[in-house]
Design a protein around this motif. Structure first.
Motif, PDB file in Angstrom:
ATOM      1  N   GLY A  51       0.828  -1.353   0.408  1.00 15.65           N
ATOM      2  CA  GLY A  51       0.301   0.595   0.424  1.00 15.65           C
ATOM      3  C   GLY A  51       0.860   1.448   0.082  1.00 15.65           C
ATOM      4  O   GLY A  51       2.372   0.980   0.304  1.00 15.65           O
ATOM      5  N   ASN A  52       0.174   2.057   0.113  1.00 11.64           N
ATOM      6  CA  ASN A  52       0.720   3.940  -0.333  1.00 11.64           C
ATOM      7  C   ASN A  52       1.991   3.741   1.104  1.00 11.64           C
ATOM      8  O   ASN A  52       1.007   3.307   2.536  1.00 11.64           O
ATOM      9  N   GLY A  53       3.166   4.515   1.082  1.00 13.64           N
ATOM     10  CA  GLY A  53       3.953   4.577   2.048  1.00 13.64           C
ATOM     11  C   GLY A  53       4.529   3.128   2.753  1.00 13.64           C
ATOM     12  O   GLY A  53       4.883   3.109   3.812  1.00 13.64           O
ATOM     13  N   ALA A  54       4.024   1.930   2.552  1.00 14.77           N
ATOM     14  CA  ALA A  54       4.940   0.715   2.370  1.00 14.77           C
ATOM     15  C   ALA A  54       6.014   0.754   1.282  1.00 14.77           C
ATOM     16  O   ALA A  54       6.044   1.168   0.376  1.00 14.77           O
ATOM     17  N   GLY A  55       6.582  -0.692   1.744  1.00 21.01           N
ATOM     18  CA  GLY A  55       7.429  -1.240   0.444  1.00 21.01           C
ATOM     19  C   GLY A  55       8.561  -1.729   1.834  1.00 21.01           C
ATOM     20  O   GLY A  55       8.454  -2.541   2.776  1.00 21.01           O
ATOM     21  N   PHE A  56       9.650  -2.290   1.120  1.00 20.24           N
ATOM     22  CA  PHE A  56      10.630  -3.439   1.731  1.00 20.24           C
ATOM     23  C   PHE A  56      12.222  -2.434   1.169  1.00 20.24           C
ATOM     24  O   PHE A  56      12.788  -2.644   0.192  1.00 20.24           O
ATOM     25  N   GLN A 113      -3.507   4.818 -10.655  1.00 14.34           N
ATOM     26  CA  GLN A 113      -2.585   3.487 -11.020  1.00 14.34           C
ATOM     27  C   GLN A 113      -3.332   2.407  -9.668  1.00 14.34           C
ATOM     28  O   GLN A 113      -3.243   2.477  -9.016  1.00 14.34           O
ATOM     29  N   PRO A 114      -2.902   1.464  -9.906  1.00 14.98           N
ATOM     30  CA  PRO A 114      -3.247   0.017  -8.669  1.00 14.98           C
ATOM     31  C   PRO A 114      -2.463  -0.043  -7.655  1.00 14.98           C
ATOM     32  O   PRO A 114      -0.958   0.295  -8.190  1.00 14.98           O
ATOM     33  N   ASP A 115      -2.208  -0.265  -6.519  1.00 10.08           N
ATOM     34  CA  ASP A 115      -0.936  -0.778  -5.622  1.00 10.08           C
ATOM     35  C   ASP A 115      -0.568  -1.842  -6.582  1.00 10.08           C
ATOM     36  O   ASP A 115      -0.925  -2.945  -6.939  1.00 10.08           O
ATOM     37  N   PRO A 116       1.010  -1.723  -6.243  1.00 12.85           N
ATOM     38  CA  PRO A 116       1.910  -2.769  -6.559  1.00 12.85           C
ATOM     39  C   PRO A 116       1.220  -4.652  -5.865  1.00 12.85           C
ATOM     40  O   PRO A 116       1.022  -4.303  -4.274  1.00 12.85           O
ATOM     41  N   ARG A 117       1.260  -5.293  -6.731  1.00 13.73           N
ATOM     42  CA  ARG A 117       0.683  -6.373  -5.821  1.00 13.73           C
ATOM     43  C   ARG A 117       1.411  -7.488  -6.819  1.00 13.73           C
ATOM     44  O   ARG A 117       2.006  -7.475  -8.004  1.00 13.73           O
ATOM     45  N   GLY A 118       2.199  -8.338  -6.051  1.00 13.39           N
ATOM     46  CA  GLY A 118       2.925  -9.228  -6.878  1.00 13.39           C
ATOM     47  C   GLY A 118       3.539 -11.011  -6.279  1.00 13.39           C
ATOM     48  O   GLY A 118       3.183 -11.308  -5.280  1.00 13.39           O
ATOM     49  N   LEU A 119       4.542 -11.671  -6.823  1.00  9.36           N
ATOM     50  CA  LEU A 119       4.958 -13.191  -5.634  1.00  9.36           C
ATOM     51  C   LEU A 119       6.774 -12.774  -5.996  1.00  9.36           C
ATOM     52  O   LEU A 119       6.746 -12.690  -6.448  1.00  9.36           O
ATOM     53  N   GLN A 120       6.939 -12.445  -4.598  1.00 12.44           N
ATOM     54  CA  GLN A 120       8.365 -13.265  -4.217  1.00 12.44           C
ATOM     55  C   GLN A 120       8.193 -14.526  -3.964  1.00 12.44           C
ATOM     56  O   GLN A 120       8.391 -15.045  -2.677  1.00 12.44           O
TER      57      GLN A 120
END
Length: 300
Positions: A51-56, A113-120
């Motif tokens: 979500g917005n403001g999140a990350g790694f 734009q959509p929130d980033p979603r994916g697989l790691q």
């Protein structure tokens, strides 16, 4: 003479429950959770939503490969070796951490734009490759080849992220055997995917529902299905029970080695982990920039 198509079956089923991870991200973790801890060569599978403001922000790795596949939105990355870029929707980054790297992965948020979603997916490296120099293999969505088991107008298409499917081969060359497919069903139907004998394999359901092999039991979204690996089983039969069903199907060569993991460090002995921690603390053997480098994206 054609090899008989004998399907693998489901031997374990795990629901990936959404939980917080990193700086405000949400992940559905199956492999690497307490319910599915050991599945060599696979260490972790996260289905993430940032979500917005999140990350790694900035974090180290050693001893594994990390495969990031974007399903929606896009994500920027940057590392201590000077590599940076953006993984867009449908793109993949196959990062071999090798002996050590500092890495940041941060979402791209823009109006409309959509929130980033994916697989790691984390894949253990064979012990002879644990201390290689870090490397990247990256493919944009247009560079990932597509297989059509029933023809271009058929009910399913398969994005070949690594490995081989129905005569189509990916340019990605992992260290250690690993095949990674994204199957997208337009309508209900079935396909058979060959898998090397005795390789570990699993399916993760992104949308819809499906059945595996000759068993008609329905499996719903967000479940990881661990598949059997009998000598006579030449692959897996996947049947979509709903239009629009999507899954990833992954297979890898099992490793005859011990896993000693300390967070993002994955080695084969306790002593190697102790040496890794010392290398990280003292900034050597791959971690020379561990305490001097800061990403630009991790602080934004």
């Amino acid at each position: 003479m054609a090899v008989a198509a004998i399907s693998r079956n489901v031997i374990k089923k795990v629901l990936a429950v959404e939980t917080p991870e990193g700086a405000g991200a949400l992940v559905r973790r199956s492999i690497g959770s307490m319910t599915l801890k050991n599945l060599t060569p696979f260490l972790m599978l996260d289905h993430f939503h940032v979500g917005n403001g999140a990350g790694f922000p900035d974090h180290p790795h050693r001893g594994q490969a990390t495969v990031t596949y974007m399903l929606e939105g896009s994500s920027r990355h940057e590392d201590s070796a000077g590599h940076k870029g953006t993984i867009v929707t449908g793109g993949v980054q196959w990062m071999c951490a090798g002996k050590g790297i500092i890495h940041a992965e941060m979402p791209v948020h823009a109006p409309g734009q959509p929130d980033p979603r994916g697989l790691q997916l984390w894949v253990d490296l064979p012990k002879q490759f644990k201390m290689v120099d870090p490397s990247y293999q990256e493919l944009g969505p247009e560079e990932i080849p597509t297989a059509y088991p029933g023809g271009v107008d058929g009910h399913v298409r398969i994005k070949v992220i690594s490995g081989k499917s129905h005569g189509v081969e990916s340019p990605v060359r992992p260290l250690g055997g690993c095949w990674f497919f994204h199957a997208i069903f337009r309508s209900k139907g079935q396909f058979f995917q060959e898998i090397p004998a005795e390789w570990t394999s699993f399916a993760y359901i992104l949308k819809g529902s499906l059945a595996i092999g000759s068993v008609t039991d329905a499996h719903a979204a967000f479940h990881t299905l661990v598949l059997s690996a009998e000598n006579d089983q030449t692959g897996v039969s996947v049947s979509a029970l709903e239009d629009g069903t999507e899954l990833v199907l992954v297979a890898g060569e099992p490793l005859d080695q011990t896993v000693f993991q300390y967070g993002p460090f994955v080695m084969t002995t306790r002593e190697e982990i102790q040496q890794t921690l010392l290398d990280y603390q003292t900034g050597k053997n791959g971690f020379e920039k561990a305490h001097t480098w800061q990403s630009e994206i991790g602080n934004q």
